[in-house]
Scaffold this motif. Structure first.
Motif, mmCIF file in Angstrom:
data_model
loop_
_atom_site.group_PDB
_atom_site.id
_atom_site.type_symbol
_atom_site.label_atom_id
_atom_site.label_comp_id
_atom_site.label_asym_id
_atom_site.label_seq_id
_atom_site.Cartn_x
_atom_site.Cartn_y
_atom_site.Cartn_z
ATOM 1 N N ASP A 32 0.854 -1.175 0.000
ATOM 2 C CA ASP A 32 0.000 0.000 0.000
ATOM 3 C C ASP A 32 0.901 1.239 0.000
ATOM 4 N N PRO A 33 0.575 2.278 -0.789
ATOM 5 C CA PRO A 33 1.401 3.501 -0.769
ATOM 6 C C PRO A 33 1.584 4.053 0.632
ATOM 7 N N ARG A 34 0.599 3.827 1.491
ATOM 8 C CA ARG A 34 0.723 4.310 2.862
ATOM 9 C C ARG A 34 1.875 3.624 3.594
ATOM 10 N N ASP A 35 2.162 2.370 3.202
ATOM 11 C CA ASP A 35 3.264 1.651 3.835
ATOM 12 C C ASP A 35 4.599 2.338 3.579
ATOM 13 N N GLU A 36 4.763 2.873 2.361
ATOM 14 C CA GLU A 36 6.022 3.546 2.027
ATOM 15 C C GLU A 36 6.196 4.806 2.871
ATOM 16 N N ILE A 37 5.113 5.550 3.051
ATOM 17 C CA ILE A 37 5.180 6.768 3.871
ATOM 18 C C ILE A 37 5.445 6.391 5.323
ATOM 19 N N GLU A 38 4.781 5.326 5.791
ATOM 20 C CA GLU A 38 5.000 4.868 7.153
ATOM 21 C C GLU A 38 6.452 4.453 7.363
ATOM 22 N N GLN A 39 7.021 3.777 6.371
ATOM 23 C CA GLN A 39 8.426 3.367 6.444
ATOM 24 C C GLN A 39 9.348 4.581 6.525
ATOM 25 N N SER A 64 -3.484 6.136 8.818
ATOM 26 C CA SER A 64 -4.866 6.475 8.476
ATOM 27 C C SER A 64 -4.976 7.137 7.104
ATOM 28 N N GLY A 65 -3.833 7.292 6.400
ATOM 29 C CA GLY A 65 -3.858 7.882 5.065
ATOM 30 C C GLY A 65 -3.929 9.401 5.054
ATOM 31 N N GLN A 66 -3.652 10.039 6.193
ATOM 32 C CA GLN A 66 -3.746 11.496 6.287
ATOM 33 C C GLN A 66 -2.399 12.194 6.087
ATOM 34 N N LEU A 67 -1.374 11.417 5.752
ATOM 35 C CA LEU A 67 -0.033 11.986 5.586
ATOM 36 C C LEU A 67 0.468 11.672 4.184
ATOM 37 N N ASP A 68 0.966 12.697 3.482
ATOM 38 C CA ASP A 68 1.529 12.457 2.151
ATOM 39 C C ASP A 68 2.991 12.911 2.143
ATOM 40 N N TRP A 69 3.623 12.768 0.979
ATOM 41 C CA TRP A 69 5.052 13.084 0.880
ATOM 42 C C TRP A 69 5.317 14.577 1.078
ATOM 43 N N ASP A 70 4.391 15.432 0.637
ATOM 44 C CA ASP A 70 4.562 16.878 0.844
ATOM 45 C C ASP A 70 4.555 17.208 2.331
ATOM 46 N N ASP A 71 3.675 16.546 3.093
ATOM 47 C CA ASP A 71 3.640 16.776 4.541
ATOM 48 C C ASP A 71 4.965 16.383 5.184
ATOM 49 N N LEU A 72 5.499 15.250 4.743
ATOM 50 C CA LEU A 72 6.773 14.798 5.300
ATOM 51 C C LEU A 72 7.902 15.778 4.978
ATOM 52 N N ALA A 73 7.909 16.266 3.736
ATOM 53 C CA ALA A 73 8.942 17.218 3.338
ATOM 54 C C ALA A 73 8.856 18.487 4.189
ATOM 55 N N ARG A 74 7.634 18.935 4.460
ATOM 56 C CA ARG A 74 7.461 20.137 5.277
ATOM 57 C C ARG A 74 7.959 19.901 6.705
ATOM 58 N N VAL A 75 7.643 18.731 7.269
ATOM 59 C CA VAL A 75 8.099 18.413 8.623
ATOM 60 C C VAL A 75 9.624 18.420 8.688
ATOM 61 N N ARG A 76 10.260 17.839 7.660
ATOM 62 C CA ARG A 76 11.717 17.769 7.662
ATOM 63 C C ARG A 76 12.331 19.157 7.512
ATOM 64 N N ARG A 77 11.697 20.017 6.703
ATOM 65 C CA ARG A 77 12.215 21.394 6.579
ATOM 66 C C ARG A 77 12.109 22.123 7.911
ATOM 67 N N GLU A 78 10.980 21.948 8.587
ATOM 68 C CA GLU A 78 10.792 22.623 9.867
ATOM 69 C C GLU A 78 11.781 22.118 10.909
ATOM 70 N N ARG A 79 11.991 20.805 10.915
ATOM 71 C CA ARG A 79 12.954 20.256 11.863
ATOM 72 C C ARG A 79 14.373 20.709 11.543
ATOM 73 N N GLY A 80 14.674 20.804 10.235
ATOM 74 C CA GLY A 80 15.998 21.261 9.834
ATOM 75 C C GLY A 80 16.247 22.696 10.273
ATOM 76 N N ALA A 81 15.219 23.549 10.147
ATOM 77 C CA ALA A 81 15.359 24.937 10.592
ATOM 78 C C ALA A 81 15.576 24.994 12.093
ATOM 79 N N GLY A 82 14.853 24.128 12.830
ATOM 80 C CA GLY A 82 15.011 24.102 14.278
ATOM 81 C C GLY A 82 16.408 23.667 14.683
ATOM 82 N N LYS A 83 16.938 22.680 13.966
ATOM 83 C CA LYS A 83 18.290 22.223 14.291
ATOM 84 C C LYS A 83 19.343 23.275 13.980
#
Length: 225
Positions: A32-39, A64-83
């Motif tokens: 399932d595509p969701r599995d790749e995002i979960e991984q 639950s299928g509420q997270l996509d690759w764009d969301d992940l990219a945004r989270v990583r950018r925000e975490r990178g700025a914090g670091k």
């Protein structure tokens, strides 16, 4: 530092993962595509890019299928700025060997979590197949009894029963192997947790010793002034 025991641990880990991959080939299905995002969420967490609360929140969204690759990219950018902001503040240099060991542990933990999830998924399917075969064998036996005195029909039903029993016995062997594999995975995860705690305690002790030395040096300088 603990190289010998850790090499033994890595060999056991490789054995478990190889066995899990062999079992998984029994009934592979498209992911399932969701599995790749979960991984990816698990790998981000294993690399220490997100904290535990963020990890669990993202994992629940991914499942639950509420997270996509764009969301992940945004989270990583925000975490990178914090670091980057954290990097501007002075901090003590971490022991490189401990950091490398911890990073390896995090990677192994992610592998074990994936292996456990996939093994449990295969185990669930095999147990369902086993129940179906057992029901089939029981039904064939009943029909064989009802078919008497027509011996030919009875023998046909009994042959069907025996085939179902043989396949069920094969599945029982695979199921037993998978359950044993899950116990080994659980043992390895416990060992990982123990080693992680040991490494963190060692790192904390070294940082405390460095801090204590710095304080004493400052106090001596103050007395000389």
């Amino acid at each position: 530092m603990m190289h010998g025991p850790y090499r033994i641990f890595e060999r056991l880990l490789d054995e478990v993962l190889d066995e899990q991959r062999r079992q998984r080939r029994y009934d592979e299905r498209p992911r399932d595509p969701r599995d790749e995002i979960e991984q990816e969420v698990k790998m981000i967490y294993a690399r220490g890019e997100i904290d535990a609360s963020t990890y669990h929140r993202l994992l629940e969204m991914a499942q639950s299928g509420q997270l996509d690759w764009d969301d992940l990219a945004r989270v990583r950018r925000e975490r990178g700025a914090g670091k980057r902001r954290e990097a501007q503040a002075p901090r003590r240099k971490r022991d490189a060997e401990i950091v490398r060991s911890l990073n390896r542990l995090y990677g192994h933990r992610s592998q074990l979590e994936n292996a456990q999830a996939e093994t449990e998924e295969v185990l669930e399917r095999l147990e369902a197949d086993l129940r179906r075969l057992q029901e089939q064998a029981s039904e064939a036996e009943e029909k064989a009894q009802l078919a008497l005195p027509d011996e030919e029909r009875a023998r046909a039903y009994l042959a069907t029963k025996q085939e179902a029993v043989d396949r069920a016995n094969t599945l029982e062997g695979r199921i037993a192997s998978l359950r044993q594999n899950l116990r080994r995975i659980e043992g390895l995860r416990d060992e990982l947790a123990s080693r992680e705690a040991e490494l963190k305690a060692l790192e904390a002790g070294e940082q405390l010793a460095e801090l204590e030395a710095g304080i004493r040096e400052d106090l001596m300088d103050a007395q000389e002034e």
